[in-house]
Every structure is written in C-alpha cells, then in structure tokens.
Design a protein around this motif. Structure first.
Motif, PDB file in Angstrom:
ATOM      1  N   MET A   1       0.841  -1.192   0.000  1.00  0.00           N
ATOM      2  CA  MET A   1       0.000   0.000   0.000  1.00  0.00           C
ATOM      3  C   MET A   1       0.875   1.241   0.000  1.00  0.00           C
ATOM      4  O   MET A   1       1.836   1.334   0.754  1.00  0.00           O
ATOM      5  CB  MET A   1      -0.917  -0.011   1.227  1.00  0.00           C
ATOM      6  N   ASN A   2       0.542   2.187  -0.826  1.00  0.00           N
ATOM      7  CA  ASN A   2       1.285   3.430  -0.876  1.00  0.00           C
ATOM      8  C   ASN A   2       0.919   4.298   0.319  1.00  0.00           C
ATOM      9  O   ASN A   2       0.285   3.865   1.259  1.00  0.00           O
ATOM     10  CB  ASN A   2       0.996   4.160  -2.194  1.00  0.00           C
ATOM     11  N   SER A   3       1.272   5.563   0.287  1.00  0.00           N
ATOM     12  CA  SER A   3       1.083   6.455   1.417  1.00  0.00           C
ATOM     13  C   SER A   3      -0.386   6.629   1.755  1.00  0.00           C
ATOM     14  O   SER A   3      -1.274   6.377   0.952  1.00  0.00           O
ATOM     15  CB  SER A   3       1.714   7.811   1.092  1.00  0.00           C
ATOM     16  N   SER A   4      -0.616   7.086   2.966  1.00  0.00           N
ATOM     17  CA  SER A   4      -1.966   7.294   3.471  1.00  0.00           C
ATOM     18  C   SER A   4      -2.742   8.293   2.608  1.00  0.00           C
ATOM     19  O   SER A   4      -2.199   9.290   2.145  1.00  0.00           O
ATOM     20  CB  SER A   4      -1.888   7.812   4.906  1.00  0.00           C
ATOM     21  N   LYS A   5      -4.016   7.998   2.411  1.00  0.00           N
ATOM     22  CA  LYS A   5      -4.894   8.883   1.636  1.00  0.00           C
ATOM     23  C   LYS A   5      -6.061   9.347   2.498  1.00  0.00           C
ATOM     24  O   LYS A   5      -6.544   8.622   3.367  1.00  0.00           O
ATOM     25  CB  LYS A   5      -5.445   8.144   0.417  1.00  0.00           C
ATOM     26  N   ARG A   6      -6.529  10.533   2.232  1.00  0.00           N
ATOM     27  CA  ARG A   6      -7.770  11.015   2.834  1.00  0.00           C
ATOM     28  C   ARG A   6      -8.913  10.600   1.922  1.00  0.00           C
ATOM     29  O   ARG A   6      -8.999  11.058   0.778  1.00  0.00           O
ATOM     30  CB  ARG A   6      -7.731  12.531   3.002  1.00  0.00           C
ATOM     31  N   ILE A   7      -9.777   9.713   2.413  1.00  0.00           N
ATOM     32  CA  ILE A   7     -10.842   9.129   1.603  1.00  0.00           C
ATOM     33  C   ILE A   7     -12.202   9.576   2.130  1.00  0.00           C
ATOM     34  O   ILE A   7     -12.518   9.388   3.318  1.00  0.00           O
ATOM     35  CB  ILE A   7     -10.777   7.589   1.606  1.00  0.00           C
ATOM     36  N   LEU A   8     -13.008  10.155   1.275  1.00  0.00           N
ATOM     37  CA  LEU A   8     -14.361  10.564   1.640  1.00  0.00           C
ATOM     38  C   LEU A   8     -15.297   9.363   1.522  1.00  0.00           C
ATOM     39  O   LEU A   8     -15.377   8.731   0.464  1.00  0.00           O
ATOM     40  CB  LEU A   8     -14.846  11.686   0.729  1.00  0.00           C
ATOM     41  N   VAL A   9     -15.996   9.040   2.599  1.00  0.00           N
ATOM     42  CA  VAL A   9     -16.988   7.965   2.601  1.00  0.00           C
ATOM     43  C   VAL A   9     -18.364   8.611   2.737  1.00  0.00           C
ATOM     44  O   VAL A   9     -18.659   9.254   3.751  1.00  0.00           O
ATOM     45  CB  VAL A   9     -16.746   6.969   3.746  1.00  0.00           C
ATOM     46  N   ALA A  10     -19.201   8.448   1.707  1.00  0.00           N
ATOM     47  CA  ALA A  10     -20.456   9.199   1.627  1.00  0.00           C
ATOM     48  C   ALA A  10     -21.630   8.270   1.366  1.00  0.00           C
ATOM     49  O   ALA A  10     -21.950   7.944   0.222  1.00  0.00           O
ATOM     50  CB  ALA A  10     -20.364  10.251   0.521  1.00  0.00           C
ATOM     51  N   PRO A  11     -22.323   7.807   2.417  1.00  0.00           N
ATOM     52  CA  PRO A  11     -23.496   6.954   2.230  1.00  0.00           C
ATOM     53  C   PRO A  11     -24.780   7.755   2.038  1.00  0.00           C
ATOM     54  O   PRO A  11     -24.927   8.870   2.567  1.00  0.00           O
ATOM     55  CB  PRO A  11     -23.558   6.159   3.532  1.00  0.00           C
ATOM     56  N   LEU A  12     -25.698   7.168   1.306  1.00  0.00           N
ATOM     57  CA  LEU A  12     -27.015   7.762   1.108  1.00  0.00           C
ATOM     58  C   LEU A  12     -27.793   7.756   2.415  1.00  0.00           C
ATOM     59  O   LEU A  12     -27.726   6.792   3.189  1.00  0.00           O
ATOM     60  CB  LEU A  12     -27.777   6.966   0.044  1.00  0.00           C
ATOM     61  N   ASN A  13     -28.529   8.800   2.684  1.00  0.00           N
ATOM     62  CA  ASN A  13     -29.400   8.861   3.852  1.00  0.00           C
ATOM     63  C   ASN A  13     -30.783   8.319   3.460  1.00  0.00           C
ATOM     64  O   ASN A  13     -31.702   9.068   3.161  1.00  0.00           O
ATOM     65  CB  ASN A  13     -29.515  10.306   4.359  1.00  0.00           C
ATOM     66  N   TRP A  14     -30.891   6.993   3.446  1.00  0.00           N
ATOM     67  CA  TRP A  14     -32.169   6.319   3.152  1.00  0.00           C
ATOM     68  C   TRP A  14     -32.304   5.243   4.210  1.00  0.00           C
ATOM     69  O   TRP A  14     -31.835   4.124   4.036  1.00  0.00           O
ATOM     70  CB  TRP A  14     -32.139   5.746   1.741  1.00  0.00           C
ATOM     71  N   GLY A  15     -32.908   5.575   5.342  1.00  0.00           N
ATOM     72  CA  GLY A  15     -32.849   4.676   6.472  1.00  0.00           C
ATOM     73  C   GLY A  15     -31.435   4.666   7.026  1.00  0.00           C
ATOM     74  O   GLY A  15     -30.687   5.628   6.898  1.00  0.00           O
ATOM     75  N   LEU A  16     -31.056   3.549   7.630  1.00  0.00           N
ATOM     76  CA  LEU A  16     -29.728   3.450   8.242  1.00  0.00           C
ATOM     77  C   LEU A  16     -28.803   2.466   7.529  1.00  0.00           C
ATOM     78  O   LEU A  16     -27.605   2.425   7.797  1.00  0.00           O
ATOM     79  CB  LEU A  16     -29.866   3.014   9.718  1.00  0.00           C
ATOM     80  N   GLY A  17     -29.345   1.676   6.596  1.00  0.00           N
ATOM     81  CA  GLY A  17     -28.590   0.586   6.002  1.00  0.00           C
ATOM     82  C   GLY A  17     -27.347   1.005   5.251  1.00  0.00           C
ATOM     83  O   GLY A  17     -26.283   0.384   5.394  1.00  0.00           O
ATOM     84  N   HIS A  18     -27.433   2.068   4.452  1.00  0.00           N
ATOM     85  CA  HIS A  18     -26.264   2.500   3.680  1.00  0.00           C
ATOM     86  C   HIS A  18     -25.153   2.975   4.606  1.00  0.00           C
ATOM     87  O   HIS A  18     -23.969   2.718   4.359  1.00  0.00           O
ATOM     88  CB  HIS A  18     -26.656   3.613   2.704  1.00  0.00           C
TER      89      HIS A  18
END
Length: 380
Positions: A1-18
């Motif tokens: 694995m290369n250097s650390s990355k800042r990763i955006l995690v963006a789930p849909l707000n449709w209930g809680l499952g996503h």
C-alpha cells in the motif's frame, strides 16, 4: 500500500442501512492507514458521527427522500420527487468538489449517493442494486442507474459473485462492461455465543412515514406476544432513551437507538428477529445466523423481492405490513433461517484504487474472485 490517503466515505441517507454497511469499510480504511472523512446528511450522518466521533464529518445536501403513505403510490412518489433529487445531486457535486479541494481528499467511496463524484480523484460506487426493480419500468430504472455507475472507476457490490448469493438478480448482471468488484456480504457485526435473553427483537429503520407506521402497528400487535421483547425503533437522537412496558403476557423494552457494539450483543442475545427486509439487515442476519420474520416496506420493490426470494428458498417467512398479525411469527419455526458466507476480502488490493494514477485503467483482478461462498442454505 502506498502512502496514506484522505478518503471521503459518503453513504445515502435512506434509512440506516447505507450508513451501517459503510462502518466496516471505514474500519478497514483506518486499519490500512488511511484517513476516512465522513459525509452524508440526516440520520445517516448522525449515526456515523456517533460511531466515529473523532473523524472529520461534513453535511451534504439532502435528497429529502420520504415514502408514500400507501405502498401503491411508492413509484408515483419517487417520480414526483425526482426533480428534487436531481437538484440535490447538482448541489452535492459542487459540495464534493469543494471538499476534495479544501481537504486534499485522495478518493471517494459513495454508497448510492449519485452526486458524490469528482473526476479528478478515484471514485468508487457501492451498491447491491445493479438492477433497480421498479415494476414494469425496471429496464429503464436499471439502465439509468448503470449509466450513473459507469462514471465511477469501480463498482463494489456487497455480495459474492457466484451462486449461492444473497442479492439474486439485484446484484448480478448477465453481461456488463461495468468494473464490478464483489466484496462478499458486509456486516459491522460478529457472531457471539451469548445467552438468549430476548424471545423477540424488533429492529426498525427506514424513511418516514413508513417507519413510524410500522412501529405503531407492531406496538399494538405485540401486546399479545408471549415473552420478552427488545424493541429498537431506529430513531437516531442525541441521547439514548430506554422505556419498559409490561404487556399481558410479557414485557417490551424500548430503545430509540443502539450503537454498534450494543446492537451486536442484543441481536446475538435474541432468539428471533422481526424487521424490514432491507439488504443491509439481510447481510447482518446472515452474518449472525439468525432466524427472522420480514415485513418489507410497502411498495419498495427491492425489499419485496428479497422477502419473497428468502421465503421461496425456505429461509425466512414474510408478511405484508397491512396483513401482519402476531400469529404470523409462529411460522418462523418452519424456516431454516439465514446462514453466513465464509468469505474474505483483500482490502489491501481493494484500496489500491486510491493509489492508481491512471483511474481509467484500473485493474481489480486480484479481488474479483475474492469471496467464495460456502453456505449450503442459500441459492439463486
């Protein structure tokens, strides 16, 4: 694995499952030295902020998704709301672009947020719906969804590629040019050998008004249930509220919400589960090998398909919300319940997408076949 990355995690707000199925993804990002940033809205954002209070979190424009009060009006309501969703997507794209630039983000993982995409960084789309069921317009809704997925560098499907599998035709295409990676089922939970303390656990989620409508129906019907009930409403609020009600034949303990560890223990300590047939819930119950009863959200084709499929396979019975009575729960004993998959995902290889310099030529050969199902009780 290369250097650390800042990763955006963006789930849909449709209930809680996503949001909940993004929890193991976020945990793996942290284990692999990356820096997850969270973005969503409503209860999905509130939940992830409670689970990861030390991670940067941002609010995205809301799709303002709500269900029709009558299931037969579900599709009409979705069509009626589509201009509002398209407008929110446009705002979302601008917001995501700004977040990438301001915070130096090196990649995006979108769980069904259609506008959480920026062409200058690697972008991944998580979905279990390569085919979007919508009745006689399924072909159109599926093609439209696949067209959006094509904009992303990869599509991660939380299921196994071959038979047996959990999603059936939802998560499998006969032919496709999409860059599909099968992760294996995702769950934030682990099976534990704990003493059973709840005869029944009710686990609610989903957009309003259907969540409240089911809550009210169940609180009435379950007055005649013999035994102890743990009732989790799925309402993410500032403080946890616990109430206990004596019934003629037992008691009901109400929680407005539970965080992951508490919920994991509660499900492990419950004999049977009564819940919606949302796919994240299906994955959780399979991981914990639980017997259950499903009440699909009225008019939601995906949940209705999954419930019918599980019943046909002899795994989990279901009833419509309108017809459900407490007597239906006796049918659970006639079904085998869900069983887990022994599958592994090579997250080191999976996250290489964020180290690639040529996002148009990403290779995923090392993870396409990473999940081999061994369950004997699931089949297509």
């Amino acid at each position: 694995m290369n250097s650390s990355k800042r990763i955006l995690v963006a789930p849909l707000n449709w209930g809680l499952g996503h949001a909940t199925r993004c929890i193991p993804i976020i945990q793996e990002l942290l284990r692999h030295g990356h820096q997850p940033h969270i973005a969503s809205d409503g209860v999905a954002l509130s939940l992830l902020k409670k689970e990861f209070p030390n991670l940067p979190a941002f609010e995205l424009p809301s799709y303002k998704i709500s269900y029709a009060e009558k299931g037969k009006n579900f599709k009409i309501k979705m069509i009626w709301d589509s201009p509002k969703v398209l407008k929110a997507m446009a705002k979302e794209k601008k917001a995501v672009k700004q977040l990438v630039k301001e915070h130096g983000l090196g990649g995006i993982i979108s769980d069904n947020r259609l506008g959480a995409y920026y062409k200058k960084v690697p972008c991944v789309f998580i979905t279990h719906q390569l085919n979007v069921l919508s009745g006689n317009t399924t072909w159109m809704s599926s093609k439209a969804h696949q067209k959006i997925i094509k904009k992303f560098d990869a599509c991660w499907v939380p299921d196994v590629k071959d038979k047996p599998n959990l999603t059936g035709k939802l998560g499998h295409l006969k032919k496709s040019k999409l860059n599909i990676v099968y992760l294996g089922p995702l769950s934030r939970f682990e099976k534990k050998q704990l003493a059973i303390t709840n005869d029944l656990m009710v686990l609610l989620s989903g957009p309003e008004p259907q969540r409240t409508m089911l809550e009210e129906k169940l609180l009435s019907e379950l007055q005649q249930f013999e035994g102890n009930i743990l009732f989790v409403k799925g309402k993410i609020e500032d403080e946890q509220v616990v109430e206990e009600i004596q019934t003629p034949r037992g008691k009901i303990r109400h929680y407005n919400f539970m965080k992951s560890e508490e919920l994991e223990n509660a499900i492990n300590q419950s004999d049977k589960i009564l819940c919606r047939s949302g796919y994240t819930t299906v994955m959780d119950l399979a991981k914990l090998e639980k017997k259950a009863f499903f009440i699909p959200t009225p008019g939601q084709y995906e949940q209705e398909y999954l419930a019918k499929r599980m019943e046909k396979q002899g795994l989990v019975p279901f009833s419509s919300q309108e017809d459900f009575t407490v007597k239906d729960l006796s049918r659970i004993e006639e079904f085998s319940g869900l069983a887990k998959f022994e599958s592994t995902t090579d997250y080191s290889s999976l996250f290489e997408v964020f180290s690639a310099t040529d996002t148009g030529a990403l290779a995923f050969s090392s993870v396409n076949e990473n999940s081999e199902p061994t369950s004997t009780s699931l089949s297509t």
